[in-house]
Design a protein around this motif. Structure first.
Motif, PDB file in Angstrom:
ATOM      1  N   THR A   1      63.140  12.697 -39.680  1.00  0.00           N
ATOM      2  CA  THR A   1      64.261  12.729 -40.621  1.00  0.00           C
ATOM      3  C   THR A   1      65.571  12.335 -39.937  1.00  0.00           C
ATOM      4  OG1 THR A   1      64.473  15.104 -40.203  1.00  0.00           O
ATOM      5  CG2 THR A   1      63.224  14.432 -42.149  1.00  0.00           C
ATOM      6  N   THR A   2      65.984  13.132 -38.925  1.00  0.00           N
ATOM      7  CA  THR A   2      67.263  12.856 -38.267  1.00  0.00           C
ATOM      8  C   THR A   2      67.135  12.645 -36.765  1.00  0.00           C
ATOM      9  OG1 THR A   2      67.686  15.237 -38.072  1.00  0.00           O
ATOM     10  CG2 THR A   2      68.576  14.111 -40.003  1.00  0.00           C
ATOM     11  N   GLY A   3      65.934  12.734 -36.214  1.00  0.00           N
ATOM     12  CA  GLY A   3      65.748  12.490 -34.786  1.00  0.00           C
ATOM     13  C   GLY A   3      66.025  11.042 -34.431  1.00  0.00           C
ATOM     14  N   SER A   4      66.683  10.806 -33.291  1.00  0.00           N
ATOM     15  CA  SER A   4      67.101   9.458 -32.914  1.00  0.00           C
ATOM     16  C   SER A   4      66.561   9.049 -31.551  1.00  0.00           C
ATOM     17  CB  SER A   4      68.633   9.379 -32.900  1.00  0.00           C
ATOM     18  OG  SER A   4      69.176   9.612 -34.182  1.00  0.00           O
ATOM     19  N   TYR A   5      66.602   7.763 -31.307  1.00  0.00           N
ATOM     20  CA  TYR A   5      66.207   7.171 -30.013  1.00  0.00           C
ATOM     21  C   TYR A   5      64.747   7.465 -29.667  1.00  0.00           C
ATOM     22  CZ  TYR A   5      71.280   6.840 -29.665  1.00  0.00           C
ATOM     23  OH  TYR A   5      72.602   6.578 -29.928  1.00  0.00           O
ATOM     24  N   ASN A   6      63.892   7.438 -30.671  1.00  0.00           N
ATOM     25  CA  ASN A   6      62.463   7.633 -30.464  1.00  0.00           C
ATOM     26  C   ASN A   6      61.727   6.305 -30.601  1.00  0.00           C
ATOM     27  OD1 ASN A   6      62.241  10.718 -30.390  1.00  0.00           O
ATOM     28  ND2 ASN A   6      63.365  10.380 -32.292  1.00  0.00           N
ATOM     29  N   THR A   7      60.643   6.161 -29.834  1.00  0.00           N
ATOM     30  CA  THR A   7      59.826   4.957 -29.905  1.00  0.00           C
ATOM     31  C   THR A   7      58.371   5.352 -30.114  1.00  0.00           C
ATOM     32  OG1 THR A   7      61.319   3.743 -28.424  1.00  0.00           O
ATOM     33  CG2 THR A   7      59.079   2.877 -28.691  1.00  0.00           C
ATOM     34  N   ALA A   8      57.769   4.826 -31.154  1.00  0.00           N
ATOM     35  CA  ALA A   8      56.368   5.113 -31.465  1.00  0.00           C
ATOM     36  C   ALA A   8      55.634   3.808 -31.714  1.00  0.00           C
ATOM     37  CB  ALA A   8      56.274   6.005 -32.697  1.00  0.00           C
ATOM     38  N   VAL A   9      54.631   3.528 -30.887  1.00  0.00           N
ATOM     39  CA  VAL A   9      53.860   2.294 -31.016  1.00  0.00           C
ATOM     40  C   VAL A   9      52.378   2.645 -31.087  1.00  0.00           C
ATOM     41  CG1 VAL A   9      53.295   0.059 -29.998  1.00  0.00           C
ATOM     42  CG2 VAL A   9      55.601   0.999 -29.722  1.00  0.00           C
ATOM     43  N   GLY A  10      51.757   2.372 -32.224  1.00  0.00           N
ATOM     44  CA  GLY A  10      50.350   2.704 -32.416  1.00  0.00           C
ATOM     45  C   GLY A  10      50.168   3.509 -33.693  1.00  0.00           C
ATOM     46  N   ASN A  11      49.012   3.394 -34.308  1.00  0.00           N
ATOM     47  CA  ASN A  11      48.751   4.126 -35.541  1.00  0.00           C
ATOM     48  C   ASN A  11      48.860   5.633 -35.335  1.00  0.00           C
ATOM     49  OD1 ASN A  11      48.237   1.670 -36.696  1.00  0.00           O
ATOM     50  ND2 ASN A  11      46.010   1.912 -36.741  1.00  0.00           N
ATOM     51  N   ASN A  12      49.570   6.276 -36.245  1.00  0.00           N
ATOM     52  CA  ASN A  12      49.697   7.742 -36.271  1.00  0.00           C
ATOM     53  C   ASN A  12      50.378   8.318 -35.028  1.00  0.00           C
ATOM     54  OD1 ASN A  12      48.232   8.121 -38.815  1.00  0.00           O
ATOM     55  ND2 ASN A  12      46.440   7.486 -37.644  1.00  0.00           N
ATOM     56  N   THR A  13      51.197   7.551 -34.375  1.00  0.00           N
ATOM     57  CA  THR A  13      51.952   8.080 -33.239  1.00  0.00           C
ATOM     58  C   THR A  13      53.139   8.899 -33.739  1.00  0.00           C
ATOM     59  OG1 THR A  13      53.063   5.935 -33.156  1.00  0.00           O
ATOM     60  CG2 THR A  13      51.319   6.321 -31.558  1.00  0.00           C
ATOM     61  N   LEU A  14      53.440   9.979 -33.024  1.00  0.00           N
ATOM     62  CA  LEU A  14      54.517  10.888 -33.416  1.00  0.00           C
ATOM     63  C   LEU A  14      54.417  11.247 -34.900  1.00  0.00           C
ATOM     64  CD1 LEU A  14      57.458   9.422 -31.321  1.00  0.00           C
ATOM     65  CD2 LEU A  14      56.698  11.788 -31.253  1.00  0.00           C
ATOM     66  N   GLN A  15      53.225  11.543 -35.337  1.00  0.00           N
ATOM     67  CA  GLN A  15      52.932  11.770 -36.748  1.00  0.00           C
ATOM     68  C   GLN A  15      53.711  12.939 -37.353  1.00  0.00           C
ATOM     69  OE1 GLN A  15      50.798  11.410 -40.445  1.00  0.00           O
ATOM     70  NE2 GLN A  15      50.796  10.007 -38.737  1.00  0.00           N
ATOM     71  N   ALA A  16      53.860  14.050 -36.611  1.00  0.00           N
ATOM     72  CA  ALA A  16      54.515  15.242 -37.149  1.00  0.00           C
ATOM     73  C   ALA A  16      55.977  15.357 -36.724  1.00  0.00           C
ATOM     74  CB  ALA A  16      53.754  16.499 -36.713  1.00  0.00           C
ATOM     75  N   HIS A  17      56.441  14.399 -35.970  1.00  0.00           N
ATOM     76  CA  HIS A  17      57.802  14.437 -35.433  1.00  0.00           C
ATOM     77  C   HIS A  17      58.833  14.516 -36.552  1.00  0.00           C
ATOM     78  CE1 HIS A  17      61.265  13.242 -32.946  1.00  0.00           C
ATOM     79  NE2 HIS A  17      61.587  12.486 -33.973  1.00  0.00           N
ATOM     80  N   THR A  18      59.836  15.417 -36.364  1.00  0.00           N
ATOM     81  CA  THR A  18      60.880  15.553 -37.387  1.00  0.00           C
ATOM     82  C   THR A  18      62.272  15.275 -36.837  1.00  0.00           C
ATOM     83  OG1 THR A  18      60.931  17.943 -36.964  1.00  0.00           O
ATOM     84  CG2 THR A  18      59.595  17.172 -38.829  1.00  0.00           C
ATOM     85  N   THR A  19      62.710  16.065 -35.825  1.00  0.00           N
ATOM     86  CA  THR A  19      64.109  15.972 -35.420  1.00  0.00           C
ATOM     87  C   THR A  19      64.352  15.754 -33.930  1.00  0.00           C
ATOM     88  OG1 THR A  19      64.222  18.385 -35.239  1.00  0.00           O
ATOM     89  CG2 THR A  19      64.876  17.422 -37.336  1.00  0.00           C
ATOM     90  N   GLY A  20      63.363  15.715 -33.103  1.00  0.00           N
ATOM     91  CA  GLY A  20      63.589  15.548 -31.665  1.00  0.00           C
ATOM     92  C   GLY A  20      64.090  14.159 -31.304  1.00  0.00           C
ATOM     93  N   ASN A  21      64.662  14.039 -30.095  1.00  0.00           N
ATOM     94  CA  ASN A  21      65.225  12.776 -29.624  1.00  0.00           C
ATOM     95  C   ASN A  21      64.559  12.316 -28.328  1.00  0.00           C
ATOM     96  OD1 ASN A  21      67.276  12.943 -31.691  1.00  0.00           O
ATOM     97  ND2 ASN A  21      68.370  14.382 -30.389  1.00  0.00           N
ATOM     98  N   TYR A  22      64.665  11.031 -28.074  1.00  0.00           N
ATOM     99  CA  TYR A  22      64.255  10.435 -26.788  1.00  0.00           C
ATOM    100  C   TYR A  22      62.772  10.661 -26.467  1.00  0.00           C
ATOM    101  CZ  TYR A  22      69.340  10.380 -26.305  1.00  0.00           C
ATOM    102  OH  TYR A  22      70.684  10.197 -26.522  1.00  0.00           O
ATOM    103  N   ASN A  23      61.929  10.528 -27.454  1.00  0.00           N
ATOM    104  CA  ASN A  23      60.484  10.604 -27.245  1.00  0.00           C
ATOM    105  C   ASN A  23      59.882   9.205 -27.273  1.00  0.00           C
ATOM    106  OD1 ASN A  23      59.840  13.664 -27.400  1.00  0.00           O
ATOM    107  ND2 ASN A  23      61.119  13.309 -29.203  1.00  0.00           N
ATOM    108  N   VAL A  24      58.852   9.001 -26.446  1.00  0.00           N
ATOM    109  CA  VAL A  24      58.142   7.725 -26.416  1.00  0.00           C
ATOM    110  C   VAL A  24      56.655   7.992 -26.563  1.00  0.00           C
ATOM    111  CG1 VAL A  24      57.581   5.675 -25.075  1.00  0.00           C
ATOM    112  CG2 VAL A  24      59.884   6.648 -24.943  1.00  0.00           C
ATOM    113  N   ALA A  25      56.037   7.379 -27.556  1.00  0.00           N
ATOM    114  CA  ALA A  25      54.603   7.515 -27.782  1.00  0.00           C
ATOM    115  C   ALA A  25      53.993   6.136 -27.966  1.00  0.00           C
ATOM    116  CB  ALA A  25      54.334   8.369 -29.013  1.00  0.00           C
ATOM    117  N   MET A  26      53.025   5.818 -27.114  1.00  0.00           N
ATOM    118  CA  MET A  26      52.363   4.519 -27.205  1.00  0.00           C
ATOM    119  C   MET A  26      50.863   4.712 -27.096  1.00  0.00           C
ATOM    120  SD  MET A  26      54.962   2.241 -24.834  1.00  0.00           S
ATOM    121  CE  MET A  26      54.239   0.689 -25.361  1.00  0.00           C
ATOM    122  N   GLY A  27      50.136   4.350 -28.153  1.00  0.00           N
ATOM    123  CA  GLY A  27      48.691   4.539 -28.172  1.00  0.00           C
ATOM    124  C   GLY A  27      48.276   5.375 -29.370  1.00  0.00           C
TER     125      GLY A  27
END
Length: 204
Positions: free
Chosen positions: A101-127
């Motif tokens: 919703t309001t989390g910023s500077y996140n990167t998600a590459v791949g199906n269903n990555t960071l699926q439940a993520h809501t408000t955290g920042n600076y996360n990277v998910a690949m795969g």
């Protein structure tokens, strides 16, 4: 508005002064008023965006809740579909970052990555399903299929490799490199685990 292109039913319907926008698909950018330089391709892509700038949404329902968030990139079905005002997020893959919703500077590459993520920042998910269950924590990096897939509120974890750190839930500040390296417990913190199918020792 100048230099804008609309193709599809009600695309850019309410645009007033927004310039440099491209909308292709039914209801794409249909609520936009003054937002500039947005690209929306797909059904309801950026559908409620009003003043957000420089967003790219490609795929049905991509960024379809965004109102004034800027510099977001969403490629794939339902990507970043709950984002409202967050900035500088990148989601590539079907249903990646769909609950953010309001989390910023996140990167998600791949199906269903960071699926439940809501408000955290600076996360990277690949795969596939990397950081799948993470909700509101920040500064996690999961690279590899199912890396950190069970993390919920743990923060500052780094996992590189297939299944790396896949059992951690609330643990923080761990480093895991290899195929299926795991911490000693789901809530462990400050562990460094390197190697294939290795389990860490007690917290230090």
């Amino acid at each position: 508005a100048s230099n804008s292109t609309a193709v599809g039913y009600q695309a850019l319907l309410t645009n007033t002064t927004g310039a440099g926008n491209t909308a292709v698909g039914a209801n794409a950018l249909d609520a936009n008023t003054t937002g500039d330089n947005n690209t929306a391709i797909g059904l309801s892509a950026l559908g409620v965006n009003t003043t957000g700038l420089e967003n790219i949404a490609i795929g049905n329902y991509a960024l379809d809740a965004n109102t004034n968030g800027t510099n977001n990139t969403a490629v794939g079905y339902n990507t970043l579909s709950a984002n409202t005002s967050a900035v500088n997020n990148t989601a590539i893959g079907s249903q990646s970052l769909p609950a953010a919703t309001t989390g910023s500077y996140n990167t998600a590459v791949g199906n269903n990555t960071l699926q439940a993520h809501t408000t955290g920042n600076y996360n990277v998910a690949m795969g596939q399903q990397a950081l799948y269950a993470k909700t509101s924590s920040s500064n996690n990096t999961g690279i590899g299929c199912f890396a950190l897939t069970a993390v919920t509120t743990g923060a500052g974890n780094t996992a590189v490799g297939q299944d790396a750190g896949k059992t951690i839930t609330t643990g923080s500040d761990n480093i895991m490199i290899g195929r299926s390296p795991l911490t000693s417990a789901v809530d462990s913190s400050h562990q460094i685990v390197m190697g294939d199918h290795v389990t860490g020792n007690a917290d230090t």
